[in-house]
Enzyme design. Structure first.
Site, PDB file in Angstrom:
ATOM      1  N   GLU A 271     -22.308 -58.557  37.173  1.00  0.00           N
ATOM      2  CA  GLU A 271     -23.552 -59.021  37.380  1.00  0.00           C
ATOM      3  C   GLU A 271     -23.788 -57.598  39.017  1.00  0.00           C
ATOM      4  OE1 GLU A 271     -25.461 -63.170  37.960  1.00  0.00           O
ATOM      5  OE2 GLU A 271     -25.010 -63.000  40.127  1.00  0.00           O
ATOM      6  N   GLU A 274     -25.507 -54.693  37.501  1.00  0.00           N
ATOM      7  CA  GLU A 274     -26.973 -54.758  37.538  1.00  0.00           C
ATOM      8  C   GLU A 274     -27.452 -55.346  38.309  1.00  0.00           C
ATOM      9  OE1 GLU A 274     -27.206 -58.682  35.128  1.00  0.00           O
ATOM     10  OE2 GLU A 274     -29.702 -58.543  35.307  1.00  0.00           O
ATOM     11  N   CYS A 289     -25.588 -67.230  36.634  1.00  0.00           N
ATOM     12  CA  CYS A 289     -24.352 -68.569  35.796  1.00  0.00           C
ATOM     13  C   CYS A 289     -24.798 -70.103  36.059  1.00  0.00           C
ATOM     14  CB  CYS A 289     -23.135 -68.185  36.603  1.00  0.00           C
ATOM     15  SG  CYS A 289     -23.611 -68.032  38.853  1.00  0.00           S
ATOM     16  N   SER A 309     -30.329 -62.891  35.941  1.00  0.00           N
ATOM     17  CA  SER A 309     -29.453 -61.890  35.633  1.00  0.00           C
ATOM     18  C   SER A 309     -29.380 -61.637  34.248  1.00  0.00           C
ATOM     19  CB  SER A 309     -28.196 -61.503  36.551  1.00  0.00           C
ATOM     20  OG  SER A 309     -26.548 -61.515  35.981  1.00  0.00           O
ATOM     21  N   LYS A 348     -23.913 -77.422  31.263  1.00  0.00           N
ATOM     22  CA  LYS A 348     -22.580 -76.455  30.893  1.00  0.00           C
ATOM     23  C   LYS A 348     -22.761 -76.658  29.386  1.00  0.00           C
ATOM     24  CE  LYS A 348     -21.476 -73.504  34.008  1.00  0.00           C
ATOM     25  NZ  LYS A 348     -22.369 -72.395  34.241  1.00  0.00           N
ATOM     26  N   GLU A 351     -25.610 -75.081  27.719  1.00  0.00           N
ATOM     27  CA  GLU A 351     -25.217 -73.930  27.875  1.00  0.00           C
ATOM     28  C   GLU A 351     -24.846 -73.626  26.817  1.00  0.00           C
ATOM     29  OE1 GLU A 351     -24.595 -70.471  31.347  1.00  0.00           O
ATOM     30  OE2 GLU A 351     -22.339 -70.771  29.835  1.00  0.00           O
ATOM     31  N   GLU A 356     -28.690 -68.173  21.926  1.00  0.00           N
ATOM     32  CA  GLU A 356     -28.888 -66.746  22.446  1.00  0.00           C
ATOM     33  C   GLU A 356     -27.494 -66.337  23.175  1.00  0.00           C
ATOM     34  OE1 GLU A 356     -30.504 -69.514  23.662  1.00  0.00           O
ATOM     35  OE2 GLU A 356     -32.896 -69.421  24.472  1.00  0.00           O
ATOM     36  N   CYS A 493     -21.586 -76.405  42.508  1.00  0.00           N
ATOM     37  CA  CYS A 493     -21.363 -77.244  41.678  1.00  0.00           C
ATOM     38  C   CYS A 493     -20.120 -78.027  42.098  1.00  0.00           C
ATOM     39  CB  CYS A 493     -20.004 -75.935  40.713  1.00  0.00           C
ATOM     40  SG  CYS A 493     -21.008 -74.338  39.667  1.00  0.00           S
TER      41      CYS A 493
HETATM   42  S1  SF4 Z   1     -22.655 -78.143  38.720  1.00  0.00           S
HETATM   43 FE1  SF4 Z   1     -24.690 -77.901  39.011  1.00  0.00          FE
HETATM   44  S2  SF4 Z   1     -24.726 -76.252  40.043  1.00  0.00           S
HETATM   45 FE2  SF4 Z   1     -23.305 -75.878  39.070  1.00  0.00          FE
HETATM   46  S3  SF4 Z   1     -23.370 -75.390  37.350  1.00  0.00           S
HETATM   47 FE3  SF4 Z   1     -23.858 -76.716  36.928  1.00  0.00          FE
HETATM   48  S4  SF4 Z   1     -25.979 -77.473  37.154  1.00  0.00           S
HETATM   49 FE4  SF4 Z   1     -25.691 -75.654  38.157  1.00  0.00          FE
END
Ligand code: SF4
Ligand code: SF4
Ligand code: SF4
Ligand code: FES
Length: 568
Positions: A271, A274, A289, A309, A348, A351, A356, A493
């Site tokens: 990153e 980039e 992220c 990014s 996550k 994700e 993708e 996080c």
């Molecule tokens: S814990 Fe919250 S701030 Fe951290 S990656 Fe997940 S959604 Fe985003």
């Protein structure tokens, strides 16, 4: 001023409530109260008795000089018991399958006050379970109508919940308004007092994988989890238990335990390069992220999708490294490997399922366990976390820099990228690698730094409500940062939707502080100095230069509304 609580003189400030004045002196039960949110006073389990015999809610009643409060009289206990019974008329007990089991205030109060469940009309009938974005489960049969989820989601500027009906028949439900879509940030989960909202559970599949002898099951641990999971086992918030966690994961049956911090070093390295490149083109780059932020941009600011990014998040970069570099080194078929991320985050999970982010037509992360979920698995396996003998992460993906440690807190991703962008890519000699201007838990931080004689503007923000304000200014041309870091959860996080409950400002500060200590104590404090990372690039990436981009980058984000589905 002074008040008396259970006969004890206590100093108090006029703006305080009884609950605030009692903090640290006597525990008053609460459910709907959350220090991050407005006082709603609708569960009434915090009732206390005043000297004149009147019952008042401690969370909403302000102190008065000379006030005398009793928190545990027979009258109080009786009233709390009745109120709990009314709550149980709404909340269906699904304790054995609930990950809040044995770590739940409602369960504790039910035991303490022995509330009978059947006395009031059952209001759970005709209630439904909804799934959002393939990630969040909202179970109306457990909801006690405190409205915390509605408020926190409004604060996040997502507005995904509505309320229908009136009085006792009112009900919280997902909005039908197509203007809004859930980002899967999980803040409604950590602000729900009764576990009515959860992340889609992955632990049953992980338990099955761990039993399957044909599979190699690999865990990776996110930066902030080491400073928060201890809370699930009685440690003070912010106690770093990395070694104990590695041990407990091995005891659960994981074949290898790697560090997502290694993945964070990959993300930083990619990153920062980039960002440096985009600086030359005058193009703003925003971090990728946080999957809830990516989803928020896709849905609300599609014209800025090209500014996200292309670098993949730490869990994805580590997943790719496991299923390519590590698999080749160990001569394992990557299809036999199951990568399980231990994350502070519910987004996550979303994700991990994004097509993708597949590589070689394979998911790079198979399952995501939240901090709470993995603790639940450990309790089920009767693992005594406090007795674990610390172990180190496994090689070759266990080494990391201090820059990776601070990924868990707002400002950490930007600080890590700046260290590498300036030191490695710009070749600038840095007097200090501590970017204190962008540290701290306030909503939005700004800084200007010089890169090759050019003034570079940086904005760091956390909480989607703050992010929206920044994005609206950027859209209106009133802000023009070169680099923008956004974490969907306020503070980053350490306050993720998958973290232990409760959460409040003090707990967030306690979880954040040790990450900077870990950074300070690290032998290598810049991602590009991580010897393990250098080895990965030398032994694998340099041999497969054609694969490099696809391994660690993606740019196929697009707008999609996932809405809500009824599951029962
Ligand atoms: S814990 Fe919250 S701030 Fe951290 S990656 Fe997940 S959604 Fe985003
Ligand atoms: S997960 Fe976040 S965005 Fe989705 S409903 Fe909950 S608070 Fe709102
Ligand atoms: S789902 Fe939870 S936070 Fe939302 S209203 Fe119901 S009990 Fe409160
Ligand atoms: S905690 Fe006070 S009324 Fe709910």
């Amino acid at each position: 001023m002074y008040i008396k609580i259970n006969g004890k003189k206590v100093s108090a400030k006029p703006e305080q409530t009884i609950l605030e004045a009692a903090h640290g002196i006597v525990a008053i039960p609460t459910l709907c109260h959350h220090p991050d949110l407005k006082v709603k006073a609708n569960c009434r389990v915090c009732l206390v008795e005043l000297k004149n015999g009147k019952l008042v809610t401690a969370c909403s009643t302000k102190v008065k000089d000379g006030m005398e409060v009793f928190t545990d009289t027979e009258k109080v206990k009786r009233a709390r018991k009745i109120n709990l019974e009314m709550i149980f008329a709404e909340h269906e007990e699904k304790c054995p399958e609930c990950i809040w089991d044995k770590n739940c205030s409602l369960q504790d109060y039910a035991k303490k006050y022995q509330g009978k469940i059947t006395r009031f009309k059952d209001r759970k009938k005709n209630r439904n379970i909804f799934g959002f974005s393939n990630t969040i489960l909202f179970d109306q049969t457990k909801c006690i109508d405190c409205n915390n989820c509605i408020e926190v989601c409004h604060k996040q500027e997502v507005h995904f919940y509505d309320k229908a009906g009136k009085g006792a028949d009112s009900i919280v439900l997902p909005t039908k308004n197509k203007k809004y879509d859930c980002t899967t940030c999980g803040q409604c989960i950590t602000h729900c007092p009764v576990g009515a909202i959860q992340g889609n559970p992955h632990w049953p599949e992980v338990e099955a994988s761990l039993k399957d002898k044909k599979k190699i099951v690999v865990a990776q641990v996110a930066p902030s989890v080491r400073a928060s999971i201890g809370e699930e086992f009685g440690y003070e918030p912010g106690t770093v238990v990395t070694g104990e966690l590695v041990s407990a994961l091995k005891k659960l049956g994981f074949d290898y335990v790697f560090d997502t911090n290694f993945g964070a070093d990959i993300t930083t390295f990619e990153e920062a390069g980039e960002c440096f490149e985009c600086l030359g083109k005058g193009k703003m780059v925003t971090t990728s992220c946080c999957p809830a932020w990516v989803k928020f941009v896709e849905f609300n600011y599609p014209e800025f999708v090209g500014n996200i990014s292309t670098t993949k998040s730490p869990q994805q970069c580590l997943g790719v490294a496991v299923k390519t570099y590590f698999a080749e080194k160990m001569k394992i078929d990557p299809r036999k490997i199951k990568v399980v991320s231990i994350m502070p985050c519910v987004a996550k999970k979303f994700e991990a399922d994004r097509p993708e982010l597949e590589y070689n037509n394979m998911k790079m992360v198979d399952y995501v366990l939240t901090t709470r979920e993995v603790a639940h698995m450990m309790r089920r396996a009767k693992i005594d976390f406090t007795k674990m003998k610390p172990q180190k992460f496994d090689d070759p993906l266990g080494q990391s820099s201090g820059a990776a440690a601070i990924y868990g807190v707002s400002g950490g991703v930007m600080e890590s990228a700046l260290r590498t962008a300036l030191d490695y890519y710009a070749g600038q000699k840095l007097k200090s690698i501590d970017f204190k201007q962008i540290r701290g838990l306030e909503g939005t931080k700004k800084a200007e730094i010089m890169v090759k004689g050019k003034k570079v503007k940086i904005i760091v923000t956390s909480g989607l409500g703050n992010a929206k304000k920044v994005m609206d200014l950027i859209k209106a041309g009133k802000e023009n940062p070169h680099f923008l870091e956004v974490m969907a959860c306020p503070g980053g996080c350490i306050n993720g939707g998958g973290q232990p409950v409760p959460t409040n400002a003090q707990i967030r500060a306690k979880r954040a502080a040790p990450l900077y200590v870990l950074d300070k104590k690290s032998k290598f404090r810049k991602a590009h100095d991580n010897p393990g990372l250098k080895k990965l690039y030398k032994e694998y990436i340099d041999k497969h230069p054609d694969l490099h981009h696809e391994m660690f980058h993606t740019s196929n984000y697009r707008q999609k509304r996932w809405g809500a589905r009824r599951l029962n």
